[in-house]
Scaffold this motif. Structure first.
Motif, PDB file in Angstrom:
ATOM      1  N   GLU A  83     -24.388   7.832  16.603  1.00 48.51           N
ATOM      2  CA  GLU A  83     -25.277   8.106  17.725  1.00 48.51           C
ATOM      3  C   GLU A  83     -26.734   7.899  17.699  1.00 48.51           C
ATOM      4  N   PRO A  84     -27.076   8.716  16.667  1.00 47.59           N
ATOM      5  CA  PRO A  84     -28.736   8.508  16.583  1.00 47.59           C
ATOM      6  C   PRO A  84     -29.411   7.416  16.291  1.00 47.59           C
ATOM      7  N   SER A 224     -31.540  12.133   7.623  1.00 50.47           N
ATOM      8  CA  SER A 224     -31.180  11.528   8.682  1.00 50.47           C
ATOM      9  C   SER A 224     -30.392  12.691   9.619  1.00 50.47           C
ATOM     10  N   ASP A 227     -31.185  14.339  13.059  1.00 54.80           N
ATOM     11  CA  ASP A 227     -31.268  13.626  14.395  1.00 54.80           C
ATOM     12  C   ASP A 227     -29.756  13.649  14.995  1.00 54.80           C
ATOM     13  N   VAL A 228     -28.720  14.032  14.315  1.00 55.42           N
ATOM     14  CA  VAL A 228     -27.388  14.429  14.774  1.00 55.42           C
ATOM     15  C   VAL A 228     -27.417  15.352  15.938  1.00 55.42           C
ATOM     16  N   ARG A 229     -26.845  15.007  17.012  1.00 57.16           N
ATOM     17  CA  ARG A 229     -27.113  16.083  18.210  1.00 57.16           C
ATOM     18  C   ARG A 229     -26.243  17.227  18.242  1.00 57.16           C
TER      19      ARG A 229
END
Length: 350
Positions: A83-84, A224, A227-229
């Motif tokens: 998703e990110p 990274s 950036d995971v929601r």
């Protein structure tokens, strides 16, 4: 001149083809060689008797849902990491791609990582490079988690390894006492010299750059994660994967009377050792997994022959589950594709 160029072109193609074949055959030969060495001279009728008359299949069947759930958690988690980077594949496709990837790795070790990225690209239009990049994140997290669990298990089960030294007649304290301060100093200097030498040698080899690039990729993958929601959900999926893998393995202990009473500590140790052994590129860890788990079971008092029965039966049955899941997922993906194509045709007619 033209003939010479044609000859060298054909030679280069043949060499490249031979290299690919070698990469495929070597893991198969390695795994088969270890299995042959372990099971040579075994009475296969006795093994069949254990499977049909002495084994409690109820516990094996109870372990199957956890093996399936582990792969489903991995599919859901992978979808979350995509998703990110702007990709939103369907949950069903993500899960089916994981099923197929595990099954395909039985034929060619490690090819599953590329297979699942290709499936997402084909069925949901996910960017192949982006999908492959997120795999680095997954592997980084899994590696860190396994290392943490390994350290914890080693501390909790240190007595088992002490028992190993006693049984083999190896006394670590007596070895250390045999060294003087000068001896320790010489060993330290030699160790540093070897490390420096290896450093300069590796810098001259292409593998050094590959290792450095891999470590860099792992670090970028870890970064990274910011950036995971939904980090709590990501954590839940990650823990769910490994708890499910463990239960998928641990419940098989109760299939046999000679492993049923070994306890959680033995299960954790053999699970971790087996998880590390599958790093060796053979189909589903065949060979290295058998040897590693069998060796640890013997340390816990299981007879050599019975330990062999356990690893052969458990690994074979669980591998068959992977195959069946892969076949199911492949059929499901193709069926879905056919339905979608028919739907598109109807829309075009309308």
């Amino acid at each position: 001149m033209v003939k010479i160029l044609i000859f060298f072109t054909k030679f280069a193609v043949a060499m490249k083809t031979g290299s690919v074949i070698l990469k495929i055959l070597m893991p198969l030969v390695l795994g088969a060689g270890i299995l042959y060495w372990m099971y040579r001279g075994e009475d296969w009728q006795t093994i069949w008797h254990v499977m049909t008359d002495e084994m409690d299949w109820t516990w094996m069947l109870l372990s199957f849902p956890f093996g399936i759930l582990a792969q489903m958690f991995r599919g859901w988690r992978w979808r979350q990491t995509l998703e990110p980077v702007g990709e939103k594949p369907r949950s069903s496709v993500s899960i089916h791609s994981i099923f197929v990837s595990y099954a395909s790795s039985l034929v060619v070790p490690r090819v599953g990582e590329f297979t699942r990225c290709g499936i997402l690209n084909r069925y949901d239009g996910v960017s192949f490079p982006k999908a492959l990049g997120t795999v680095v994140t997954e592997r980084a997290i899994d590696s860190l988690l396994v290392m943490g669990i390994t350290a914890l298990v080693l501390l909790l089960e240190m007595s088992t390894f002490g028992m190993f030294f006693r049984k083999t007649g190896t006394n670590l304290q007596s070895i250390l006492n045999g060294f003087s301060w000068a001896g320790y100093l010489v060993v330290a200097i030699c160790g540093v010299a070897i490390l420096i030498l290896l450093h300069f040698l590796l810098r001259k080899l292409s593998i050094y750059n590959k290792v450095r690039a891999t470590l860099s990729g792992i670090w970028q993958g870890v970064i990274s994660l910011k950036d995971v929601r939904n980090i709590p959900l990501f954590t839940f999926f990650t823990l769910g994967i490994w708890v499910s893998y463990f239960l998928h393995y641990y419940l098989t202990f109760f299939c046999f009377d000679f492993t049923a009473d070994l306890g959680l500590g033995c299960a954790l140790v053999t699970f971790i050792v087996g998880s590390i052994a599958v790093i060796v590129p053979t189909p589903n860890g065949a060979g290295p997994w058998h040897f590693a788990v069998k060796t640890m079971l013997i340390l816990y008092g299981v007879a050599d022959e019975k330990a062999l029965y356990f690893v052969l039966i458990v690994h074979t049955v669980q591998t068959m589950l992977v195959v069946l899941l892969g076949i199911y997922a492949w059929l499901a993906l193709n069926f879905t594709s056919i339905i979608e194509e028919r739907g598109e045709r109807r829309e075009e007619r309308d």
